[in-house]
Design an enzyme around this catalytic site. Structure first.
Site, PDB file in Angstrom:
ATOM      1  N   TYR A 178      -3.029  11.252   1.423  1.00 17.96           N
ATOM      2  CA  TYR A 178      -3.586  11.198   0.075  1.00 17.96           C
ATOM      3  C   TYR A 178      -3.529  12.569  -0.596  1.00 17.96           C
ATOM      4  O   TYR A 178      -3.393  12.664  -1.814  1.00 17.96           O
ATOM      5  CB  TYR A 178      -5.031  10.690   0.120  1.00 17.96           C
ATOM      6  CG  TYR A 178      -5.128   9.208   0.333  1.00 17.96           C
ATOM      7  CD1 TYR A 178      -5.246   8.332  -0.748  1.00 17.96           C
ATOM      8  CD2 TYR A 178      -5.065   8.662   1.615  1.00 17.96           C
ATOM      9  CE1 TYR A 178      -5.321   6.963  -0.552  1.00 17.96           C
ATOM     10  CE2 TYR A 178      -5.141   7.298   1.824  1.00 17.96           C
ATOM     11  CZ  TYR A 178      -5.260   6.451   0.739  1.00 17.96           C
ATOM     12  OH  TYR A 178      -5.323   5.092   0.942  1.00 17.96           O
ATOM     13  N   HIS A 202      -4.672  -7.632   0.029  1.00 17.26           N
ATOM     14  CA  HIS A 202      -3.996  -6.344   0.128  1.00 17.26           C
ATOM     15  C   HIS A 202      -3.163  -6.214   1.398  1.00 17.26           C
ATOM     16  O   HIS A 202      -2.099  -5.605   1.384  1.00 17.26           O
ATOM     17  CB  HIS A 202      -5.041  -5.228   0.067  1.00 17.26           C
ATOM     18  CG  HIS A 202      -4.460  -3.864   0.026  1.00 17.26           C
ATOM     19  ND1 HIS A 202      -3.796  -3.373  -1.080  1.00 17.26           N
ATOM     20  CD2 HIS A 202      -4.417  -2.876   0.960  1.00 17.26           C
ATOM     21  CE1 HIS A 202      -3.379  -2.143  -0.830  1.00 17.26           C
ATOM     22  NE2 HIS A 202      -3.743  -1.816   0.403  1.00 17.26           N
ATOM     23  N   ASP A 217       0.852  -1.182   0.000  1.00 21.34           N
ATOM     24  CA  ASP A 217       0.000   0.000   0.000  1.00 21.34           C
ATOM     25  C   ASP A 217       0.898   1.245   0.000  1.00 21.34           C
ATOM     26  O   ASP A 217       1.818   1.326  -0.803  1.00 21.34           O
ATOM     27  CB  ASP A 217      -0.957  -0.040   1.196  1.00 21.34           C
ATOM     28  CG  ASP A 217      -2.088   0.978   1.094  1.00 21.34           C
ATOM     29  OD1 ASP A 217      -3.097   0.672   0.449  1.00 21.34           O
ATOM     30  OD2 ASP A 217      -1.941   2.092   1.646  1.00 21.34           O
TER      31      ASP A 217
END
Length: 399
Positions: free
Chosen positions: A325, A377, A183
């Site tokens: 982000y 993930h 990630d």
């Protein structure tokens, strides 16, 4: 030089207060749920049944002392790098010739993702390996996450974090080390590979940035692939189709990138925080639903998931973690330009499966590539034995 000899490293102990835990219990008990979704799948987000099952277990059956005991089982430290407090776990192997490794978590994760890796990596002879497989393990909390400082000003991008990790490893006295992550941790690790800080000799990723830039650019903007795109193999076309789905279902990322401060409900409501953190990707959300609603035993446990939720809540990092982000300036999935030796692990339920052909293009010094039979993930958290094996094998040639 060891960490104990470096006066700028302060020992750290997780110590959540009874008052904060009691407040969390009260808020969970007072949860007001929304109505049920109008679909029979996860396409509208965290299903009501999953949310109810999570809150029921979290509020009534979960041991709130668990996460701090688990983290405190390892040596924890805090140091200041580039003006910000950085928390990290530093577990040295009893085998002095061990290879140092820095492992970076992602969102919606924390250092609890990597806890299951530490003992098998540092003490391989107790876990089916040999002394030559040993690692000295460093697991930092990214800025705005867990026990690291929360940036008060803009600028803590993935590139800056990568530079900070290079500084951390140098200050720890490691003149030769490797790096790994998934990630955000994969992005940070690959940027370390681009920056090539002193001592870094190779990287490993389980979410490889290997998509050709032109293809990734088209997929990210919803445009057709460029006319001059070479014919795609069946495997490459599958990856393209997977990424089309990913880019069409990243509302959480767009919200955090554009309006992170509007997510203040994550700091006030446990059900808001849980529902948001659990809805990272379709396969992970379905897995978590099976675990909580059906009682499935599939790598992750209810306690594992509540550990992460509890850490996020008690550190109040629902919003601060999301700002990464907004700060990020590089692509998630595209080729970054790493020329250092690189190892790639592909788990079947990851957001997308990187074909060997693209991995070889992205990493011209590819020293390991393997497709695993199970896992998604959150590989370190869900399938730690497989990831430990990948790290041992992937870095074998660099010892």
């Amino acid at each position: 030089m060891s960490v104990m000899e470096e006066t700028t490293f302060q020992p750290f102990t997780v110590d959540f207060s009874d008052e904060d835990i009691a407040d969390l219990r009260r808020r969970i008990a007072a949860t007001r749920f929304s109505e049920k979704e109008t679909t029979t799948d996860v396409e509208q987000g965290t299903p009501l049944a999953t949310a109810k099952a999570v809150m029921e277990y979290w509020g009534n059956d979960y041991d709130f002392g668990r996460v701090q005991r688990n983290v405190n089982a390892y040596p924890n430290f805090v140091t200041e790098i580039d003006g910000l407090d950085i928390h990290f776990i530093h577990a040295r192997s009893p085998h002095e010739d061990a290879l140092p490794i820095i492992i970076t978590h992602g969102w919606p994760g924390s250092v609890v993702e990597q806890l299951k890796l530490i003992d098998p990596l540092t003490n391989p002879t107790k876990y089916g390996g040999s002394a030559s497989d040993a690692f000295h393990v460093v697991v930092p909390s990214m800025p705005g996450y867990g026990f690291s400082g929360k940036p008060a000003e803009a600028g803590w991008s993935t590139e800056r974090i990568a530079k900070a990790w290079g500084v951390l490893m140098e200050q720890l006295g490691y003149s030769r080390y490797v790096a790994s992550g998934g990630d955000w941790g994969a992005v940070v690790t690959e940027l370390m590979g681009v920056q090539e800080p002193p001592g870094l000799v190779g990287i490993h990723t389980n979410m490889a940035g290997a998509i050709p830039p032109a293809i990734d650019g088209a997929l990210g903007t919803g445009q057709p692939l460029p006319a001059d795109t070479p014919p795609l193999s069946e495997e490459e076309q599958k990856t393209v189709d997977q990424l089309k789905y990913v880019y069409a279902h990243v509302a959480y990322a767009l919200m955090m990138a554009g309006r992170p401060q509007s997510l203040s409900g994550l700091a006030d409501s446990p059900v808001a925080l849980a529902s948001f953190l659990l809805d990272h990707d379709r396969d992970s959300l379905i897995l978590i639903g099976r675990i909580f609603v059906e009682g499935a035993q599939e790598g992750l446990s209810r306690d594992d998931i509540c550990d992460n939720l509890t850490l996020f809540w008690l550190t109040n990092t629902g919003v601060s973690s999301g700002r990464l982000y907004r700060e990020n300036k590089v692509g998630f999935f595209n080729t970054k330009g790493v020329t250092l030796p690189a190892a790639v692990s592909v788990f079947p339920d990851e957001l997308y499966s990187v074909p060997r052909s693209w991995a070889e293009q992205a990493f011209p010094n590819l020293i390991h590539y393997n497709k695993l039979p199970k896992g998604g993930h959150f590989a370190a958290w869900e399938q730690p034995e497989s990831l430990v094996s990948e790290l041992r094998t992937g870095f074998q040639s660099l010892r």
